[in-house]
Design a protein around this motif. Structure first.
Motif, PDB file in Angstrom:
ATOM      1  N   LEU A  79       0.828  -1.203   0.000  1.00 47.13           N
ATOM      2  CA  LEU A  79       0.000   0.000   0.000  1.00 47.13           C
ATOM      3  C   LEU A  79       0.863   1.254   0.000  1.00 47.13           C
ATOM      4  N   ARG A  80       1.941   1.261   0.737  1.00 47.39           N
ATOM      5  CA  ARG A  80       2.840   2.421   0.752  1.00 47.39           C
ATOM      6  C   ARG A  80       3.441   2.648  -0.620  1.00 47.39           C
ATOM      7  N   GLN A  81       3.828   1.567  -1.279  1.00 47.62           N
ATOM      8  CA  GLN A  81       4.398   1.710  -2.625  1.00 47.62           C
ATOM      9  C   GLN A  81       3.372   2.280  -3.603  1.00 47.62           C
ATOM     10  N   ILE A  82       2.131   1.789  -3.535  1.00 50.00           N
ATOM     11  CA  ILE A  82       1.075   2.279  -4.415  1.00 50.00           C
ATOM     12  C   ILE A  82       0.835   3.770  -4.191  1.00 50.00           C
ATOM     13  N   LEU A  83       0.816   4.199  -2.939  1.00 49.11           N
ATOM     14  CA  LEU A  83       0.563   5.603  -2.627  1.00 49.11           C
ATOM     15  C   LEU A  83       1.709   6.490  -3.100  1.00 49.11           C
ATOM     16  N   ILE A  84       2.942   6.006  -2.966  1.00 48.81           N
ATOM     17  CA  ILE A  84       4.091   6.773  -3.455  1.00 48.81           C
ATOM     18  C   ILE A  84       4.014   6.933  -4.974  1.00 48.81           C
ATOM     19  N   LEU A  85       3.725   5.843  -5.665  1.00 45.14           N
ATOM     20  CA  LEU A  85       3.633   5.896  -7.130  1.00 45.14           C
ATOM     21  C   LEU A  85       2.475   6.783  -7.579  1.00 45.14           C
ATOM     22  N   LEU A  86       1.383   6.740  -6.844  1.00 42.78           N
ATOM     23  CA  LEU A  86       0.233   7.580  -7.178  1.00 42.78           C
ATOM     24  C   LEU A  86       0.595   9.057  -7.055  1.00 42.78           C
ATOM     25  N   PHE A  87       1.297   9.406  -6.003  1.00 41.30           N
ATOM     26  CA  PHE A  87       1.708  10.806  -5.811  1.00 41.30           C
ATOM     27  C   PHE A  87       2.709  11.236  -6.883  1.00 41.30           C
ATOM     28  N   LEU A  88       3.671  10.368  -7.213  1.00 45.87           N
ATOM     29  CA  LEU A  88       4.633  10.697  -8.266  1.00 45.87           C
ATOM     30  C   LEU A  88       3.930  10.866  -9.604  1.00 45.87           C
ATOM     31  N   GLY A  89       2.876  10.064  -9.827  1.00 42.31           N
ATOM     32  CA  GLY A  89       2.091  10.214 -11.047  1.00 42.31           C
ATOM     33  C   GLY A  89       1.391  11.552 -11.110  1.00 42.31           C
ATOM     34  N   PHE A  90       0.899  12.037  -9.967  1.00 52.08           N
ATOM     35  CA  PHE A  90       0.265  13.359  -9.931  1.00 52.08           C
ATOM     36  C   PHE A  90       1.273  14.447 -10.298  1.00 52.08           C
ATOM     37  N   LEU A  91       2.494  14.329  -9.778  1.00 50.07           N
ATOM     38  CA  LEU A  91       3.535  15.308 -10.108  1.00 50.07           C
ATOM     39  C   LEU A  91       3.878  15.251 -11.591  1.00 50.07           C
ATOM     40  N   LEU A  92       3.984  14.039 -12.139  1.00 47.80           N
ATOM     41  CA  LEU A  92       4.270  13.871 -13.561  1.00 47.80           C
ATOM     42  C   LEU A  92       3.164  14.491 -14.408  1.00 47.80           C
ATOM     43  N   ASP A  93       1.924  14.272 -14.007  1.00 50.53           N
ATOM     44  CA  ASP A  93       0.787  14.826 -14.750  1.00 50.53           C
ATOM     45  C   ASP A  93       0.808  16.345 -14.709  1.00 50.53           C
ATOM     46  N   LEU A  94       1.117  16.908 -13.557  1.00 48.21           N
ATOM     47  CA  LEU A  94       1.173  18.363 -13.418  1.00 48.21           C
ATOM     48  C   LEU A  94       2.211  18.969 -14.365  1.00 48.21           C
ATOM     49  N   ILE A  95       3.380  18.345 -14.430  1.00 45.10           N
ATOM     50  CA  ILE A  95       4.450  18.848 -15.296  1.00 45.10           C
ATOM     51  C   ILE A  95       4.091  18.676 -16.766  1.00 45.10           C
ATOM     52  N   ALA A  96       3.565  17.490 -17.116  1.00 40.90           N
ATOM     53  CA  ALA A  96       3.242  17.205 -18.517  1.00 40.90           C
ATOM     54  C   ALA A  96       2.137  18.112 -19.041  1.00 40.90           C
ATOM     55  N   VAL A  97       1.052  18.228 -18.284  1.00 40.28           N
ATOM     56  CA  VAL A  97      -0.077  19.056 -18.731  1.00 40.28           C
ATOM     57  C   VAL A  97       0.336  20.521 -18.818  1.00 40.28           C
ATOM     58  N   GLY A  98       1.031  21.012 -17.799  1.00 39.82           N
ATOM     59  CA  GLY A  98       1.464  22.407 -17.813  1.00 39.82           C
ATOM     60  C   GLY A  98       2.382  22.714 -18.985  1.00 39.82           C
ATOM     61  N   SER A  99       3.299  21.803 -19.296  1.00 41.37           N
ATOM     62  CA  SER A  99       4.239  22.019 -20.403  1.00 41.37           C
ATOM     63  C   SER A  99       3.518  22.025 -21.747  1.00 41.37           C
ATOM     64  N   ILE A 100       2.609  21.058 -21.942  1.00 43.64           N
ATOM     65  CA  ILE A 100       1.888  20.976 -23.218  1.00 43.64           C
ATOM     66  C   ILE A 100       0.977  22.195 -23.407  1.00 43.64           C
ATOM     67  N   LYS A 101       0.285  22.594 -22.342  1.00 41.09           N
ATOM     68  CA  LYS A 101      -0.586  23.775 -22.442  1.00 41.09           C
ATOM     69  C   LYS A 101       0.214  25.017 -22.806  1.00 41.09           C
ATOM     70  N   TYR A 102       1.395  25.156 -22.203  1.00 38.50           N
ATOM     71  CA  TYR A 102       2.218  26.330 -22.486  1.00 38.50           C
ATOM     72  C   TYR A 102       2.723  26.329 -23.928  1.00 38.50           C
ATOM     73  N   LEU A 103       3.011  25.144 -24.462  1.00 40.18           N
ATOM     74  CA  LEU A 103       3.518  25.049 -25.829  1.00 40.18           C
ATOM     75  C   LEU A 103       2.414  25.231 -26.874  1.00 40.18           C
ATOM     76  N   ILE A 104       1.251  24.617 -26.640  1.00 34.43           N
ATOM     77  CA  ILE A 104       0.164  24.662 -27.623  1.00 34.43           C
ATOM     78  C   ILE A 104      -0.637  25.954 -27.519  1.00 34.43           C
ATOM     79  N   ARG A 105      -0.990  26.339 -26.304  1.00 34.30           N
ATOM     80  CA  ARG A 105      -1.719  27.585 -26.034  1.00 34.30           C
ATOM     81  C   ARG A 105      -3.036  27.679 -26.798  1.00 34.30           C
ATOM     82  N   ARG A 106      -3.824  26.646 -26.722  1.00 33.05           N
ATOM     83  CA  ARG A 106      -5.147  26.696 -27.342  1.00 33.05           C
ATOM     84  C   ARG A 106      -6.129  27.365 -26.372  1.00 33.05           C
ATOM     85  N   PRO A 107      -6.816  28.433 -26.803  1.00 29.09           N
ATOM     86  CA  PRO A 107      -7.762  29.107 -25.900  1.00 29.09           C
ATOM     87  C   PRO A 107      -8.916  28.183 -25.523  1.00 29.09           C
ATOM     88  N   ARG A 108      -9.463  28.408 -24.341  1.00 28.67           N
ATOM     89  CA  ARG A 108     -10.640  27.662 -23.915  1.00 28.67           C
ATOM     90  C   ARG A 108     -11.862  28.116 -24.724  1.00 28.67           C
TER      91      ARG A 108
END
Length: 225
Positions: A79-108
């Motif tokens: 369970l500890r391993q799953i929670l660590i990986l889940l949190f690292l995945g959230f950090l990865l998602d934050l970086i990936a989404v933020g980077s792609i949004k900044y590069l593409i810049r499609r308006p809402r």
């Protein structure tokens, strides 16, 4: 004047077959998204807002931290391993989404109303961060089903009466819960179009990104943990 985004420059460059195809896809996406948003207007907005809050990073990210610090997790290394990986995945998602949004810049969408932006990159629409986040969670938990079952069995064997009652004699409660999370992720992703926050292609791209993040966490990061 704001500098045009790469997507805008590509769409307004001299006419070529790839550019023409991209322009048609963008127009089709805009039309479909507006149509879906319009015909679903009678849908209760408070339910869509509730789904929006449930998939917000400010709500999701603290959960694995809190569970990791809770007493039950101390009885299960899985369970500890799953929670660590889940949190690292959230950090990865934050970086990936933020980077792609900044590069593409499609308006809402222009009909996006009542949204409180927290950071500048959230002004952009592609990809949907909610969709990538919830689809990462669903994909990660589904692919980790065996580890989840083992983790809860470890916690149950430590004498947690609540888990013994919840899991039941057939041990299928974990599997049913994961399928419930998958359903939640699909509904939450679709709600982004209904609420007018994103275009349809933003949501599809976000869902695909979430799946790729889950695979990366499980098959690249996990062996190092």
């Amino acid at each position: 004047m704001e500098e045009p985004s790469p997507a805008d420059r590509l769409a307004t460059s001299p006419t070529t077959k790839p550019t023409s195809l991209l322009r048609r896809l963008i127009d089709l996406d805009t039309t479909w998204s507006l149509h879906i948003h319009t015909i679903c207007q009678p849908f209760p907005r408070f339910l869509l807002k509730a789904l929006e809050i449930s998939g917000d990073g400010r709500f999701c990210c603290p959960i694995p931290i809190a569970l990791f610090l809770s007493p039950p997790s101390s009885n299960s290394s899985s369970l500890r391993q799953i929670l660590i990986l889940l949190f690292l995945g959230f950090l990865l998602d934050l970086i990936a989404v933020g980077s792609i949004k900044y590069l593409i810049r499609r308006p809402r969408p222009v009909y996006n109303k009542g949204m409180h932006l927290t950071v500048a990159v959230d002004h952009w629409s592609f990809p949907s961060g909610h969709s990538s986040r919830v689809c990462f969670i669903a994909s990660f938990l589904y692919l980790s089903l065996a580890s989840l079952t083992e983790a809860f069995s470890q916690v149950e064997s430590s004498g947690n009466g609540f888990l013994s009652h919840w899991i039941g004699p057939d041990g299928k409660a974990v599997e049913r819960s994961v399928f419930g999370v998958c359903l939640w992720s699909a509904v939450t992703s679709m709600s982004r179009v209904l609420l007018g926050r994103h275009f349809l292609f933003d949501v599809i791209a976000g869902a695909c990104l979430g799946l790729l993040e889950a695979l990366f966490v499980l098959y690249v990061i996990k062996p190092w943990i």
